[in-house]
Structure formats: structure tokens, C-alpha cells
Motif scaffolding. Structure first.
Motif, mmCIF file in Angstrom:
data_model
loop_
_atom_site.group_PDB
_atom_site.id
_atom_site.type_symbol
_atom_site.label_atom_id
_atom_site.label_comp_id
_atom_site.label_asym_id
_atom_site.label_seq_id
_atom_site.Cartn_x
_atom_site.Cartn_y
_atom_site.Cartn_z
ATOM 1 N N ALA A 29 9.000 29.104 -23.740
ATOM 2 C CA ALA A 29 7.889 28.327 -22.791
ATOM 3 C C ALA A 29 6.398 28.478 -23.478
ATOM 4 C CB ALA A 29 8.320 28.882 -21.241
ATOM 5 N N ALA A 30 5.950 30.000 -23.855
ATOM 6 C CA ALA A 30 4.904 30.353 -23.408
ATOM 7 C C ALA A 30 4.437 29.926 -25.387
ATOM 8 C CB ALA A 30 4.840 31.826 -23.904
ATOM 9 N N ILE A 31 5.180 29.969 -26.908
ATOM 10 C CA ILE A 31 4.759 29.103 -27.125
ATOM 11 C C ILE A 31 4.828 27.856 -27.770
ATOM 12 C CG2 ILE A 31 5.531 29.450 -30.229
ATOM 13 C CD1 ILE A 31 6.562 31.992 -29.658
ATOM 14 N N ALA A 32 5.530 27.217 -26.823
ATOM 15 C CA ALA A 32 5.478 25.853 -27.289
ATOM 16 C C ALA A 32 4.640 24.692 -26.442
ATOM 17 C CB ALA A 32 7.013 25.183 -26.614
ATOM 18 N N SER A 33 4.013 25.591 -25.374
ATOM 19 C CA SER A 33 3.119 25.086 -24.117
ATOM 20 C C SER A 33 1.976 25.304 -25.146
ATOM 21 C CB SER A 33 2.665 26.071 -23.344
ATOM 22 O OG SER A 33 3.962 25.888 -22.171
ATOM 23 N N VAL A 34 1.503 26.387 -25.792
ATOM 24 C CA VAL A 34 1.069 26.667 -26.626
ATOM 25 C C VAL A 34 0.420 25.523 -27.672
ATOM 26 C CG1 VAL A 34 -0.833 27.920 -28.526
ATOM 27 C CG2 VAL A 34 0.075 28.330 -26.019
ATOM 28 N N VAL A 35 1.145 25.243 -28.693
ATOM 29 C CA VAL A 35 1.413 24.128 -29.626
ATOM 30 C C VAL A 35 1.383 23.019 -29.009
ATOM 31 C CG1 VAL A 35 3.606 23.276 -30.587
ATOM 32 C CG2 VAL A 35 2.856 25.517 -30.809
ATOM 33 N N ALA A 36 1.549 22.592 -28.062
ATOM 34 C CA ALA A 36 2.316 21.387 -26.956
ATOM 35 C C ALA A 36 0.770 21.240 -26.865
ATOM 36 C CB ALA A 36 3.007 21.242 -25.549
ATOM 37 N N VAL A 37 -0.847 21.669 -26.009
ATOM 38 C CA VAL A 37 -1.433 21.488 -25.743
ATOM 39 C C VAL A 37 -2.783 21.270 -27.176
ATOM 40 C CG1 VAL A 37 -3.848 22.288 -24.688
ATOM 41 C CG2 VAL A 37 -1.553 23.188 -23.497
ATOM 42 N N SER A 38 -2.043 21.882 -27.908
ATOM 43 C CA SER A 38 -2.670 21.924 -29.135
ATOM 44 C C SER A 38 -2.924 20.714 -29.897
ATOM 45 C CB SER A 38 -2.593 23.272 -29.904
ATOM 46 O OG SER A 38 -2.340 24.428 -29.919
ATOM 47 N N LEU B 276 -3.821 7.700 -25.135
ATOM 48 C CA LEU B 276 -5.283 8.334 -24.727
ATOM 49 C C LEU B 276 -6.364 7.532 -24.342
ATOM 50 C CD1 LEU B 276 -6.034 10.259 -28.138
ATOM 51 C CD2 LEU B 276 -5.531 11.387 -26.026
ATOM 52 N N ASN B 277 -6.123 6.862 -24.351
ATOM 53 C CA ASN B 277 -7.510 5.141 -23.472
ATOM 54 C C ASN B 277 -7.015 4.764 -21.961
ATOM 55 O OD1 ASN B 277 -8.676 4.940 -25.590
ATOM 56 N ND2 ASN B 277 -7.370 3.270 -26.309
ATOM 57 N N ALA B 278 -5.470 4.969 -21.282
ATOM 58 C CA ALA B 278 -4.942 5.398 -20.332
ATOM 59 C C ALA B 278 -4.904 6.367 -19.594
ATOM 60 C CB ALA B 278 -3.491 4.351 -20.947
ATOM 61 N N VAL B 279 -4.851 7.495 -19.897
ATOM 62 C CA VAL B 279 -4.085 8.461 -19.072
ATOM 63 C C VAL B 279 -5.199 9.979 -19.710
ATOM 64 C CG1 VAL B 279 -3.060 10.827 -18.882
ATOM 65 C CG2 VAL B 279 -1.627 8.441 -19.558
ATOM 66 N N PRO B 280 -6.144 10.355 -18.003
ATOM 67 C CA PRO B 280 -6.463 11.507 -18.358
ATOM 68 C C PRO B 280 -6.277 12.807 -20.077
ATOM 69 C CG PRO B 280 -7.204 10.623 -16.793
ATOM 70 C CD PRO B 280 -5.319 10.121 -16.737
ATOM 71 N N ILE B 281 -6.758 12.967 -20.512
ATOM 72 C CA ILE B 281 -6.689 14.398 -20.864
ATOM 73 C C ILE B 281 -6.538 15.550 -20.260
ATOM 74 C CG2 ILE B 281 -9.218 15.455 -21.320
ATOM 75 C CD1 ILE B 281 -6.423 14.766 -24.356
ATOM 76 N N THR B 282 -7.098 15.732 -19.049
ATOM 77 C CA THR B 282 -6.023 16.907 -18.773
ATOM 78 C C THR B 282 -4.914 16.749 -17.821
ATOM 79 O OG1 THR B 282 -7.698 16.343 -16.332
ATOM 80 C CG2 THR B 282 -8.840 17.681 -17.897
ATOM 81 N N VAL B 283 -4.545 14.980 -17.744
ATOM 82 C CA VAL B 283 -3.526 14.705 -16.956
ATOM 83 C C VAL B 283 -2.284 15.175 -18.274
ATOM 84 C CG1 VAL B 283 -2.098 12.909 -16.065
ATOM 85 C CG2 VAL B 283 -3.944 13.064 -15.571
ATOM 86 N N VAL C 170 -1.926 18.022 -28.026
ATOM 87 C CA VAL C 170 -2.735 16.919 -27.082
ATOM 88 C C VAL C 170 -4.507 16.599 -28.190
ATOM 89 C CG1 VAL C 170 -3.592 16.406 -25.329
ATOM 90 C CG2 VAL C 170 -1.323 16.856 -25.382
ATOM 91 N N VAL C 171 -5.105 18.341 -28.112
ATOM 92 C CA VAL C 171 -6.134 17.977 -28.267
ATOM 93 C C VAL C 171 -6.479 17.838 -29.731
ATOM 94 C CG1 VAL C 171 -8.173 19.974 -29.074
ATOM 95 C CG2 VAL C 171 -6.922 20.186 -27.053
ATOM 96 N N LEU C 172 -5.567 17.941 -30.385
ATOM 97 C CA LEU C 172 -5.799 17.630 -32.877
ATOM 98 C C LEU C 172 -5.472 15.347 -32.057
ATOM 99 C CD1 LEU C 172 -5.815 17.662 -35.465
ATOM 100 C CD2 LEU C 172 -3.534 18.210 -35.503
#
Length: 261
Positions: A220-229, A6-13, A231-233
Motif C-alpha cells: 500500500a505504501a509503495i503503490a500510493s507513492v507510485v500513484a501520487v508520483s 486534469l481540467n475537470a478535477v482539482p489536482i489535490t482531489v 499524477v504529478v508526472l
């Protein structure tokens, strides 16, 4: 490791990388499933499995949303602890104007040293989940400064008593702030989220289709939503780390601002 990332890589990346990696993994998984379970290429029982997938995904979505909301509330509470500590220190500085000298100047000087150590030394260390020995030492200096105050009038005594109460408030808020800096999810919650993610994604893989790309679309759609969620968590779970780390701005405003001039 997660904090370091988290400290090394921007959240958007991190979000973009999570989506790209997830889609690639899902494409490979769909290809493997279609080869090992040929019936998925015919979309077998899709009319039954697809609605069931919707129910499973909805339940998982509620669970994930609940955990994220709790993490966000903890994030706001960590921010509130920092604000509460700064407000208590500001009150001490104001109260010290009524102290007899040299006690009043000693208290203001000690508070200034503590505030600067928090901003310049402790907050950078909190990005790594630790507190500062320098800040601990300057906080001891605030206590030592209070012992030099000798109220002589009822007015001075009243302001001194309020300042002592604010000092105790500072200690409580600081303790909570340091605890929040440790961050992370409880292991049982992390296991629950990971297991649930695996179940819902694995279920989506067996909802087949004659078209490879249409078969891939759901997982792909379900896993992408889970992955982004996720990261936010993770980002919310470390309130003093990453791009959205709580800043020390509250310690540089109001009467505390004078300590940085």
C-alpha cells in the motif's frame, strides 16, 4: 482523457482519489495473494525478499524521479517560451515608437489585437491542447502592419530591423509554445513507467507476513507513492492544462498591459 480529467478535477482531489483507490486495490490484492499463496502468510523467505524489494524499489525510484525531473524541465521550458514570446512582443511595441506614421500605429494596433487573442482565445484552447485560428489571423495582421512601415532615416531603419528580428523571435517562441501545449508522454516512456510500476508493486505483494495488515503496509505504501508520483508526472506533462496550467500573465504585464485597459 487524461487532459480532460486534469481540467475537470482539482489536482489535490486526484491525488487523494489515487491514494484511496490504490490502498483499496492493494488490500484486495493482498487478500487474494494470501489465499492463493498460503506461504506468504508465514512470511516465507522475507529476510531475503525484503532486501531485494528495497533494491528494486530504489532502482525504480531513481527511474521515476529522472522522468519527473525531465517533465518538470519541459514544464519550465514551456513557461519560458511564453515569457520569451511576450518579451519579444514588448520589444516590438517599444521599437514601433520610432516608426514613421501611420506605420507605427498600425504595428501597435496589430500587436494589441494579437496579444488579446492569445490571452482571451488561445490560452483557453491550449488547455485542450489546440491553438487558436483567431490568434493565427491576428498574427498575420502583425505581418501586414509591418509592410505598411516605411523607414526613412538610419535611426528608423535600425529600430525597424530590430522589430523584425523580434517578430521572428515571436514566431519561434509561439511555435514552441503550441508544441508544448500538445503535451503528453512519449509512448515508450509511458510503457516503461507502467511496466516498472507493475513489477515493483507485484514484487511487494509476495513479501508476506503473518499479519494481514503488516503484509498490506508495504504494497500500500509503495503503490500510493507510485500513484501520487504518476499524477504529478501527468500534470507536468500537460503544462497548459490542469490546476497548475501556465497562465498568460506575461502577456498582460509591462507595455502589453496597455492593450487590456
Amino acid at each position: 482523457m487524461l487532459r480532460t480529467l486534469l481540467n475537470a478535477v482539482p489536482i489535490t482531489v486526484l491525488m487523494v482519489a489515487a491514494v484511496c483507490l490504490t490502498v483499496a486495490v492493494m488490500a484486495l490484492a493482498v487478500w487474494v495473494v494470501r489465499r492463493t499463496v498460503p506461504a506468504t502468510r508465514d512470511g516465507f523467505h522475507a529476510e531475503i525478499s525484503a532486501p531485494m524489494l528495497g533494491i528494486v524499489a530504489a532502482v525504480f525510484g531513481l527511474l521515476l524521479a529522472f522522468v519527473i525531473i525531465i517533465a518538470y524541465q519541459n514544464f519550465l521550458e514551456a513557461d519560458d517560451n511564453a515569457s520569451r514570446e511576450a518579451a519579444a512582443l514588448s520589444s516590438i511595441v517599444r521599437d514601433s515608437a520610432a516608426f514613421p506614421e501611420p506605420g507605427g500605429s498600425n504595428v501597435r494596433r496589430a500587436v494589441g489585437a494579437y496579444v488579446r487573442s492569445v490571452v482571451e482565445d488561445e490560452f483557453p484552447q491550449m488547455r485542450e491542447g489546440t491553438d487558436s485560428d483567431v490568434a493565427k489571423g491576428t498574427l498575420d495582421g502583425v505581418f501586414a502592419a509591418f509592410r505598411t512601415v516605411e523607414p526613412r532615416t538610419p535611426e528608423q531603419t535600425a529600430f525597424y530591423d530590430d522589430a523584425v528580428r523580434q517578430l521572428n523571435e515571436t514566431l519561434d517562441a509561439r511555435r514552441n509554445r503550441i508544441e508544448s501545449a500538445v503535451g503528453g508522454l512519449p509512448w515508450d516512456i509511458a510503457v516503461l513507467i507502467l511496466f516498472s510500476s507493475f513489477v515493483v508493486v507485484a514484487y511487494s505483494l509476495v513479501v508476506g507476513s503473518p499479519s494481514f495488515w503488516f503484509h498490506l503496509l508495504g504494497p500500500a505504501a509503495i503503490a500510493s507513492v507510485v500513484a501520487v508520483s504518476l499524477v504529478v508526472l501527468v500534470d507536468l506533462s500537460y503544462p497548459f492544462s490542469g490546476d497548475f496550467a501556465i497562465p498568460p500573465d506575461d502577456f498582460r504585464t509591462g507595455v502589453l498591459k496597455a492593450f487590456f485597459n
